[in-house]
Scaffold this active site. Sequence first.
Site, PDB file in Angstrom:
ATOM      1  N   THR A 261       0.830  -1.208   0.000  1.00  0.00           N
ATOM      2  CA  THR A 261       0.000   0.000   0.000  1.00  0.00           C
ATOM      3  C   THR A 261       0.859   1.251   0.000  1.00  0.00           C
TER       4      THR A 261
ATOM      5  N   GLY B 228       3.128  -3.275   8.099  1.00  0.00           N
ATOM      6  CA  GLY B 228       3.018  -3.625   9.515  1.00  0.00           C
ATOM      7  C   GLY B 228       4.274  -4.290  10.014  1.00  0.00           C
TER       8      GLY B 228
ATOM      9  N   GLU C 164      -6.490  -6.129   3.585  1.00  0.00           N
ATOM     10  CA  GLU C 164      -6.544  -7.353   2.762  1.00  0.00           C
ATOM     11  C   GLU C 164      -7.675  -7.290   1.752  1.00  0.00           C
TER      12      GLU C 164
HETATM   13  C1  LIG Z   1       3.262 -19.843   6.634  1.00  0.00           C
HETATM   14  C2  LIG Z   1       2.820 -19.453   8.016  1.00  0.00           C
HETATM   15  C3  LIG Z   1       1.362 -18.984   8.012  1.00  0.00           C
HETATM   16  C4  LIG Z   1       0.847 -18.781   9.446  1.00  0.00           C
HETATM   17  C5  LIG Z   1      -0.635 -18.421   9.434  1.00  0.00           C
HETATM   18  C6  LIG Z   1      -1.174 -18.373  10.824  1.00  0.00           C
HETATM   19  C7  LIG Z   1      -2.683 -18.192  10.762  1.00  0.00           C
HETATM   20  C8  LIG Z   1      -3.065 -16.760  11.110  1.00  0.00           C
HETATM   21  C9  LIG Z   1      -4.556 -16.566  11.062  1.00  0.00           C
HETATM   22  C10 LIG Z   1      -4.873 -15.083  11.251  1.00  0.00           C
HETATM   23  C11 LIG Z   1      -6.018 -14.693  10.389  1.00  0.00           C
HETATM   24  C12 LIG Z   1      -6.339 -13.431  10.223  1.00  0.00           C
HETATM   25  C13 LIG Z   1      -5.553 -12.321  10.824  1.00  0.00           C
HETATM   26  C14 LIG Z   1      -5.172 -11.358   9.742  1.00  0.00           C
HETATM   27  C15 LIG Z   1      -4.187 -10.364  10.223  1.00  0.00           C
HETATM   28  C16 LIG Z   1      -3.467  -9.855   9.031  1.00  0.00           C
HETATM   29  C17 LIG Z   1      -3.028  -8.452   9.169  1.00  0.00           C
HETATM   30  C18 LIG Z   1      -3.036  -7.881   7.811  1.00  0.00           C
HETATM   31  C19 LIG Z   1      -2.552  -6.483   7.778  1.00  0.00           C
HETATM   32  C20 LIG Z   1      -2.963  -5.910   6.445  1.00  0.00           C
HETATM   33  C21 LIG Z   1      -2.220  -6.143   5.322  1.00  0.00           C
HETATM   34  C22 LIG Z   1      -2.683  -5.578   4.061  1.00  0.00           C
HETATM   35  O1  LIG Z   1      -3.707  -4.959   3.948  1.00  0.00           O
HETATM   36  S1  LIG Z   1      -1.669  -5.926   2.728  1.00  0.00           S
HETATM   37  C23 LIG Z   1      -2.412  -5.038   1.374  1.00  0.00           C
HETATM   38  C24 LIG Z   1      -3.758  -5.614   0.959  1.00  0.00           C
HETATM   39  N1  LIG Z   1      -4.203  -4.946  -0.235  1.00  0.00           N
HETATM   40  C25 LIG Z   1      -5.189  -5.429  -1.026  1.00  0.00           C
HETATM   41  O2  LIG Z   1      -5.835  -6.408  -0.733  1.00  0.00           O
HETATM   42  C26 LIG Z   1      -5.386  -4.670  -2.317  1.00  0.00           C
HETATM   43  C27 LIG Z   1      -6.789  -4.898  -2.875  1.00  0.00           C
HETATM   44  N2  LIG Z   1      -6.803  -4.689  -4.317  1.00  0.00           N
HETATM   45  C28 LIG Z   1      -6.688  -5.762  -5.173  1.00  0.00           C
HETATM   46  O3  LIG Z   1      -6.568  -6.912  -4.791  1.00  0.00           O
HETATM   47  C29 LIG Z   1      -6.772  -5.446  -6.645  1.00  0.00           C
HETATM   48  O4  LIG Z   1      -6.424  -4.107  -6.883  1.00  0.00           O
HETATM   49  C30 LIG Z   1      -8.203  -5.682  -7.232  1.00  0.00           C
HETATM   50  C31 LIG Z   1      -8.506  -7.153  -7.157  1.00  0.00           C
HETATM   51  C32 LIG Z   1      -9.228  -4.900  -6.439  1.00  0.00           C
HETATM   52  C33 LIG Z   1      -8.244  -5.197  -8.659  1.00  0.00           C
HETATM   53  O5  LIG Z   1      -7.110  -5.718  -9.299  1.00  0.00           O
HETATM   54  P1  LIG Z   1      -6.871  -5.372 -10.849  1.00  0.00           P
HETATM   55  O6  LIG Z   1      -5.522  -5.844 -11.216  1.00  0.00           O
HETATM   56  O7  LIG Z   1      -7.233  -3.951 -11.064  1.00  0.00           O
HETATM   57  O8  LIG Z   1      -7.913  -6.335 -11.563  1.00  0.00           O
HETATM   58  P2  LIG Z   1      -9.295  -5.965 -12.240  1.00  0.00           P
HETATM   59  O9  LIG Z   1      -9.018  -5.067 -13.387  1.00  0.00           O
HETATM   60  O10 LIG Z   1     -10.294  -5.536 -11.219  1.00  0.00           O
HETATM   61  O11 LIG Z   1      -9.721  -7.417 -12.778  1.00  0.00           O
HETATM   62  C34 LIG Z   1      -8.973  -7.980 -13.857  1.00  0.00           C
HETATM   63  C35 LIG Z   1      -9.148  -9.483 -13.790  1.00  0.00           C
HETATM   64  O12 LIG Z   1      -8.271  -9.981 -12.764  1.00  0.00           O
HETATM   65  C36 LIG Z   1      -9.011 -10.833 -11.907  1.00  0.00           C
HETATM   66  N3  LIG Z   1      -8.377 -10.806 -10.586  1.00  0.00           N
HETATM   67  C37 LIG Z   1      -8.193  -9.735  -9.783  1.00  0.00           C
HETATM   68  N4  LIG Z   1      -7.564 -10.110  -8.658  1.00  0.00           N
HETATM   69  C38 LIG Z   1      -7.338 -11.442  -8.769  1.00  0.00           C
HETATM   70  C39 LIG Z   1      -6.737 -12.411  -7.913  1.00  0.00           C
HETATM   71  N5  LIG Z   1      -6.239 -12.079  -6.704  1.00  0.00           N
HETATM   72  N6  LIG Z   1      -6.682 -13.693  -8.337  1.00  0.00           N
HETATM   73  C40 LIG Z   1      -7.215 -14.023  -9.539  1.00  0.00           C
HETATM   74  N7  LIG Z   1      -7.809 -13.162 -10.414  1.00  0.00           N
HETATM   75  C41 LIG Z   1      -7.859 -11.880  -9.998  1.00  0.00           C
HETATM   76  C42 LIG Z   1     -10.387 -10.254 -11.907  1.00  0.00           C
HETATM   77  O13 LIG Z   1     -11.321 -11.184 -11.437  1.00  0.00           O
HETATM   78  C43 LIG Z   1     -10.538  -9.929 -13.380  1.00  0.00           C
HETATM   79  O14 LIG Z   1     -10.834 -11.121 -14.062  1.00  0.00           O
HETATM   80  P3  LIG Z   1     -11.832 -11.084 -15.336  1.00  0.00           P
HETATM   81  O15 LIG Z   1     -11.836 -12.484 -15.831  1.00  0.00           O
HETATM   82  O16 LIG Z   1     -11.216 -10.088 -16.278  1.00  0.00           O
HETATM   83  O17 LIG Z   1     -13.137 -10.608 -14.810  1.00  0.00           O
HETATM   84  C1  LIG Z   2      -4.789  -2.002  10.468  1.00  0.00           C
HETATM   85  C2  LIG Z   2      -4.287  -1.960   9.036  1.00  0.00           C
HETATM   86  C3  LIG Z   2      -3.107  -2.640   8.712  1.00  0.00           C
HETATM   87  C4  LIG Z   2      -2.616  -2.591   7.412  1.00  0.00           C
HETATM   88  N1  LIG Z   2      -1.426  -3.241   7.125  1.00  0.00           N
HETATM   89  C5  LIG Z   2      -0.929  -3.171   5.872  1.00  0.00           C
HETATM   90  C6  LIG Z   2       0.316  -3.805   5.560  1.00  0.00           C
HETATM   91  O1  LIG Z   2       0.945  -4.419   6.415  1.00  0.00           O
HETATM   92  N2  LIG Z   2       0.794  -3.729   4.293  1.00  0.00           N
HETATM   93  C7  LIG Z   2       0.110  -3.063   3.308  1.00  0.00           C
HETATM   94  O2  LIG Z   2       0.588  -3.045   2.159  1.00  0.00           O
HETATM   95  N3  LIG Z   2      -1.092  -2.448   3.563  1.00  0.00           N
HETATM   96  C8  LIG Z   2      -1.610  -2.494   4.820  1.00  0.00           C
HETATM   97  N4  LIG Z   2      -2.803  -1.859   5.102  1.00  0.00           N
HETATM   98  C9  LIG Z   2      -3.441  -1.032   4.075  1.00  0.00           C
HETATM   99  C10 LIG Z   2      -4.706  -1.699   3.516  1.00  0.00           C
HETATM  100  O3  LIG Z   2      -4.360  -2.774   2.687  1.00  0.00           O
HETATM  101  C11 LIG Z   2      -5.518  -0.654   2.744  1.00  0.00           C
HETATM  102  O4  LIG Z   2      -5.957   0.321   3.656  1.00  0.00           O
HETATM  103  C12 LIG Z   2      -6.709  -1.309   2.063  1.00  0.00           C
HETATM  104  O5  LIG Z   2      -6.269  -2.091   0.980  1.00  0.00           O
HETATM  105  C13 LIG Z   2      -7.752  -0.268   1.565  1.00  0.00           C
HETATM  106  O6  LIG Z   2      -7.182   0.586   0.632  1.00  0.00           O
HETATM  107  P1  LIG Z   2      -7.271   2.179   0.876  1.00  0.00           P
HETATM  108  O7  LIG Z   2      -6.837   2.452   2.251  1.00  0.00           O
HETATM  109  O8  LIG Z   2      -6.578   2.821  -0.267  1.00  0.00           O
HETATM  110  O9  LIG Z   2      -8.812   2.514   0.826  1.00  0.00           O
HETATM  111  P2  LIG Z   2      -9.612   3.057  -0.478  1.00  0.00           P
HETATM  112  O10 LIG Z   2      -9.577   2.053  -1.554  1.00  0.00           O
HETATM  113  O11 LIG Z   2      -9.166   4.448  -0.761  1.00  0.00           O
HETATM  114  O12 LIG Z   2     -11.105   3.024   0.136  1.00  0.00           O
HETATM  115  C14 LIG Z   2     -11.807   4.204   0.482  1.00  0.00           C
HETATM  116  C15 LIG Z   2     -13.244   4.050  -0.011  1.00  0.00           C
HETATM  117  O13 LIG Z   2     -13.226   3.984  -1.438  1.00  0.00           O
HETATM  118  C16 LIG Z   2     -14.061   2.926  -1.885  1.00  0.00           C
HETATM  119  N5  LIG Z   2     -13.573   2.377  -3.159  1.00  0.00           N
HETATM  120  C17 LIG Z   2     -12.296   2.221  -3.548  1.00  0.00           C
HETATM  121  N6  LIG Z   2     -12.239   1.632  -4.755  1.00  0.00           N
HETATM  122  C18 LIG Z   2     -13.520   1.394  -5.140  1.00  0.00           C
HETATM  123  C19 LIG Z   2     -14.124   0.799  -6.296  1.00  0.00           C
HETATM  124  N7  LIG Z   2     -13.386   0.314  -7.311  1.00  0.00           N
HETATM  125  N8  LIG Z   2     -15.473   0.709  -6.323  1.00  0.00           N
HETATM  126  C20 LIG Z   2     -16.219   1.162  -5.292  1.00  0.00           C
HETATM  127  N9  LIG Z   2     -15.714   1.763  -4.187  1.00  0.00           N
HETATM  128  C21 LIG Z   2     -14.375   1.867  -4.122  1.00  0.00           C
HETATM  129  C22 LIG Z   2     -13.952   1.882  -0.776  1.00  0.00           C
HETATM  130  O14 LIG Z   2     -15.074   1.003  -0.795  1.00  0.00           O
HETATM  131  C23 LIG Z   2     -13.917   2.756   0.470  1.00  0.00           C
HETATM  132  O15 LIG Z   2     -15.252   3.007   0.880  1.00  0.00           O
HETATM  133  C24 LIG Z   2      -3.317  -1.873   6.409  1.00  0.00           C
HETATM  134  C25 LIG Z   2      -4.508  -1.200   6.732  1.00  0.00           C
HETATM  135  C26 LIG Z   2      -4.991  -1.247   8.041  1.00  0.00           C
HETATM  136  C27 LIG Z   2      -6.261  -0.509   8.381  1.00  0.00           C
END
Ligand SMILES: CCCCCCCCCC/C=C\CCCCCCC/C=C/C(=O)SCCNC(=O)CCNC(=O)[C@H](O)C(C)(C)COP(=O)(O)OP(=O)(O)OC[C@H]1O[C@@H](n2cnc3c(N)ncnc32)[C@H](O)[C@@H]1OP(=O)(O)O
Ligand SMILES: Cc1cc2nc3c(=O)[nH]c(=O)nc-3n(C[C@H](O)[C@H](O)[C@H](O)COP(=O)(O)OP(=O)(O)OC[C@H]3O[C@@H](n4cnc5c(N)ncnc54)[C@H](O)[C@@H]3O)c2cc1C
Length: 633
Positions: free
Chosen positions: A122, A161, A397
């Site tokens: 991010t 994180g 996520e």
């Molecule tokens: C080994 C040891 C393990 C030990 C484990 C212990 C167990 C622990 C249990 C604990 C459980 C829970 C606790 C959790 C605590 C975790 C803390 C986490 C802290 C936070 C971290 C983060 O947030 S990291 C950052 C996360 N960020 C995101 O998730 C970003 C979200 N955005 C996206 O994923 C993409 O931008 C999005 C999918 C929205 C769009 O992607 P884009 O490339 O733009 O694709 P599109 O244009 O929308 O679609 C194009 C086509 O691609 C297909 N597609 C998209 N994504 C995927 C995918 N992931 N896989 C497959 N296909 C995908 C999509 O469907 C489209 O397909 P089509 O056919 O064209 O329709």
């Molecule tokens: C506690 C915490 C821990 C985190 N840890 C990590 C980490 O370790 N590593 C890391 O890389 N990231 C981490 N993140 C970041 C996290 O992955 C992002 O905050 C998350 O992916 C959401 O993206 P954003 O913050 O840009 O929100 P945005 O996408 O800007 O969302 C804001 C609003 O816009 C809307 N929106 C956005 N796109 C669309 C769309 N296409 N259509 C409709 N509505 C839309 C959403 O629904 C939402 O209401 C963490 C976040 C938190 C809160």
Amino acid sequence: MNPDILRERQNATFDIEKLTNILDGGAERTNRRREIREVLVLNDPDFDYGTPTSLPTMILKLREYGISDPVEINWYKSMYWGTGREALGLHYVMFLPTLYTQCDSEQFNKWVPLIIGTYAQTEMGHGTHLRGLETTATFDPATQEFVMHSPTVTSIKWWPGGRNPLFLPLIFLSIPLSASLFDLFLSGFALPTCSGIVIGDIGPKFGFDAVDNGYLKLEHVRIPRENMLMKYAQVKPDGSYVKPLSSKLTYGTMVFIRSLIVGNAGIVLSQCCTIAIRYSAVRHQSEIRAGEAEPQILDYQTQQHKLFPLLATAYAFLFAGQYMIDTYNRISGDINQGDLSEMPELHALSAGLKAFTTWTANTGIEVCRMSCGGHGYSRSSALPDIYVEFTPSCTYEGENTVMMLQTARFLMKSYRQVQAGQQLSGAVSYLNKVHHRVMAPQAVSSQLDLNLNTLVDLYEIRAAMLVELAAQSIQQESARGKCQEDSWNNSTIDLVRASDAHCHYMVLKMFRDKVDQIEDPGVHSVMSTLAHLYAIHGMGNFTGDFLQAGVLTGAQVPSVSKCLKGLLAEVRPSAVLLVDAFDHHDKMLNSVLGRHDGNVYEAMFEWARSSPLNRTEVHESFHKHLKPLQAKL
Ligand SMILES: CCCCCCCCCC/C=C\CCCCCCC/C=C/C(=O)SCCNC(=O)CCNC(=O)[C@H](O)C(C)(C)COP(=O)(O)OP(=O)(O)OC[C@H]1O[C@@H](n2cnc3c(N)ncnc32)[C@H](O)[C@@H]1OP(=O)(O)O
Ligand SMILES: Cc1cc2nc3c(=O)[nH]c(=O)nc-3n(C[C@H](O)[C@H](O)[C@H](O)COP(=O)(O)OP(=O)(O)OC[C@H]3O[C@@H](n4cnc5c(N)ncnc54)[C@H](O)[C@@H]3O)c2cc1C
């Protein structure tokens, strides 16, 4: 033991241990979980419960005991840290899994055993829209290095994180070598030796305080070519680029953690139900019949209506979590062998269920807290801390709305395939019936058919109807001359509603399938009641959908409510036993209200007296501030 709780545990109609075994995946898994809890943690002399200094001990202990299975790591960690979040969570659930799934064999052997790291994807300007990430990685063939750079303020990596200033091995997602691909890099940085790096903490958050979320700004920082994770995509020494089988393979870690989050939502909801239902069994308040003793608040119908559907939901999500991780393991195994055919379905399922379960659990935690009155608001209940730690799961996520829209994208594609005469398989196969109008609502009888299989069918028809309505909305927008993208955006309310209904149907179907597998008559009976409660409660919440789908009549609506009340009364005698089956240890729950022995009041008084504020009869602030002030008056 509190007499109320004691009484609640008499006359059990089912074998609690057998239900615990089902939740664990078998008696052996229960035994192993308890061995880890009792022997490897609670009886370990090195174990200093949940204090930060015990973090290194935990890592070394995991290695000493040879615990590498993800589920067993989680059992150990959750016993060590209770309902809190420990600083290394990201290392285990994102950094390590990324190395496991994205490194080639040489990189794996070189890095995996040695380092602790974070996951820096991010940026300040983009979290959801990965194709909008701005950090660049430019290959320099002369030095065989990548030059990593943050070109704008919005490209600063924001949120990684566990950004420990000493260890900075991190996984990067960076603007690609080619327009639509992302690549992962291991930084290999170890501060403060690298110049061009600006890091810091992003500041106080709503919670999640055990994790130090940081920022990272790169100014033309060089890393070796070999630091690009090259299992799926490679950059050769001459700078040529080998594309991966699919650009979405880079997103694999997010699919993994989303799959874990589904079961985690069930665990967290089961913790809160344990706390609220045990407390409701010992809390007496007000009166039902004048002049009689104050009843247990668990005997109020409204208290049952708050808690028992959540209890059913906790079981539903735990079973959905088992299904999700099994599906993830099966399909990711195929992907590892080069078969990407089910990758879209895995993405759609994990994205939708992650959003569906976290939204529901997030709301449910608050219902549990409020059902405990003032004591629920006390930190002694553990409920405020659980909420504050869990609620970001609706954002991280994959932000939930965006995840639901990803599932909707798959549903619309599937619907179009059915319209084109294709035969679907897998989770969306029910859409085949829409095309052949087999989904025409059955002539529902005047009495609501409570058979669980019938209820699953009604949820299937509801989901299919909402998928069709969303598709029709897009078609109507197009017919009005809107472009494809605007037609989609003008239908996103319908699309999220369709995805939500699809996930609701999937979760109920998984619950029913799990109940069908239960052989013990007593356990089968109580689980069947909970599955009915889950289905009927949902029908009560979304009555309009079922009416619109033609599978419920206005005349039947009162019977939904009547049926719900009957099911609440049916669950009442087993409520405490059903939370006992979750087998949450007091030390892990860390809740005065949720104690297994139900001795809430004594424990609450001890908890309050242990506060530093009560260390002296008169707080030092009186002598320091108030007394001098009084002397001047
Ligand atoms: C080994 C040891 C393990 C030990 C484990 C212990 C167990 C622990 C249990 C604990 C459980 C829970 C606790 C959790 C605590 C975790 C803390 C986490 C802290 C936070 C971290 C983060 O947030 S990291 C950052 C996360 N960020 C995101 O998730 C970003 C979200 N955005 C996206 O994923 C993409 O931008 C999005 C999918 C929205 C769009 O992607 P884009 O490339 O733009 O694709 P599109 O244009 O929308 O679609 C194009 C086509 O691609 C297909 N597609 C998209 N994504 C995927 C995918 N992931 N896989 C497959 N296909 C995908 C999509 O469907 C489209 O397909 P089509 O056919 O064209 O329709
Ligand atoms: C506690 C915490 C821990 C985190 N840890 C990590 C980490 O370790 N590593 C890391 O890389 N990231 C981490 N993140 C970041 C996290 O992955 C992002 O905050 C998350 O992916 C959401 O993206 P954003 O913050 O840009 O929100 P945005 O996408 O800007 O969302 C804001 C609003 O816009 C809307 N929106 C956005 N796109 C669309 C769309 N296409 N259509 C409709 N509505 C839309 C959403 O629904 C939402 O209401 C963490 C976040 C938190 C809160």
